[in-house]
Design an enzyme around this catalytic site. Structure first.
Site, PDB file in Angstrom:
ATOM      1  CB  SER A  74      -1.189   6.294  10.669  1.00 18.81           C
ATOM      2  OG  SER A  74      -0.158   5.564  10.034  1.00 18.81           O
TER       3      SER A  74
ATOM      4  CE1 TYR B  33      -3.093   1.803  13.172  1.00 19.80           C
ATOM      5  CE2 TYR B  33      -1.810   2.224  11.185  1.00 19.80           C
ATOM      6  CZ  TYR B  33      -2.119   2.522  12.495  1.00 19.80           C
ATOM      7  OH  TYR B  33      -1.473   3.547  13.131  1.00 19.80           O
TER       8      TYR B  33
END
Length: 254
Positions: free
Chosen positions: A145, A158
């Site tokens: 990501s 995350y």
């Protein structure tokens, strides 16, 4: 790698990016695609049905990638059923929505679950499938990501997990070469249920409109766009240890 006739395994393959990757591989002529899932069983079966309609053999197999024993069973099942693995796409991921200033919200349980799926899951899969991938001179693509590159995303945990996944990608490229190539993609905001279900369609539409104004391509990524990057890396025979960002160029500007 010529994807025609290949056998691929996609973790988290029932929905969103994973499902788009599976369909993309089927359209490229993959002989078989194993769709791994943890909770989205019904969606995984729907993905399998779409793949079969494209002439690709497919099956949905449940396994929690954060469980090493479950991953090893998955690898053994695929070996027994298909005899080879050419491509592994580590797409399974999870998160908790914790605002960055809320450090107390990052409990040990939050850290362990996110790191267990997003980082250790990819490592367990790479390790379990390494013998088959080496034999086939195959390739791995990890789905990271932009949160692994920038201070953004659903939570600090995350972002850290996705940054660690990028380093794991580079390390595995060295560890598994020369037989196996290992690369990663780093999507930005993607129109999947991951985002839409959390904020609702109206708010998501407003979010994407604002983001598009800051992106050179003025577009919001769809799952199919990220699938294009995954298949491109699988096909790129001289590329390993690299990351492709898929966010319409949004990361180029502050």
């Amino acid at each position: 790698m010529d994807l025609n006739g290949t056998v691929a395994v996609i973790t988290g393959g029932g929905t969103g990016i994973g499902a788009a990757v599976a369909e993309g591989l089927a359209r490229k002529g993959a002989a078989a695609v194993v769709v791994n899932y943890s909770r989205s069983g019904a969606e995984a079966q729907q993905t399998v049905a779409r793949l079969e309609s494209l002439g690709c053999k497919a099956e949905a197999v449940a396994a929690d990638v954060s469980d090493d024993a479950a991953v090893r069973r998955l690898a053994e099942r695929v070996r027994a059923d298909y005899g080879r693995v050419d491509a592994l796409v580590c797409n399974a991921g999870t998160t908790r929505w914790v605002p960055f200033p809320d450090l107390e919200g990052l409990t040990d349980e939050v850290w362990q679950r996110i790191m267990g799926v997003n980082l250790m899951g990819a490592f367990y899969c790479a390790r379990a499938f390494a013998p088959a991938l080496r034999a086939a001179r195959g390739a791995i693509v990890n789905v990271s990501s932009v949160a692994g590159l920038l201070a953004t995303g659903s939570s600090i945990a995350y972002g850290v997990s996705k940054a660690a996944l990028l380093q794991l990608t580079r390390d595995l490229a060295v560890a598994l070469g020369p037989e196996v190539r290992v690369n990663a993609v780093a999507p930005g905001l993607v129109a999947t249920r991951w985002h839409i279900d959390r904020v609702g369609e109206q708010v998501f539409s407003e979010m994407t409109a604002k983001e598009q104004l800051k992106a050179p391509l003025r577009r919001t990524a769809q799952p199919e766009h990220i699938a294009q990057l995954v298949t491109a890396l699988l096909e790129a025979d001289l590329v390993t240890g690299e990351v492709l960002v898929g966010d319409g160029g949004r990361h180029l500007q502050y």
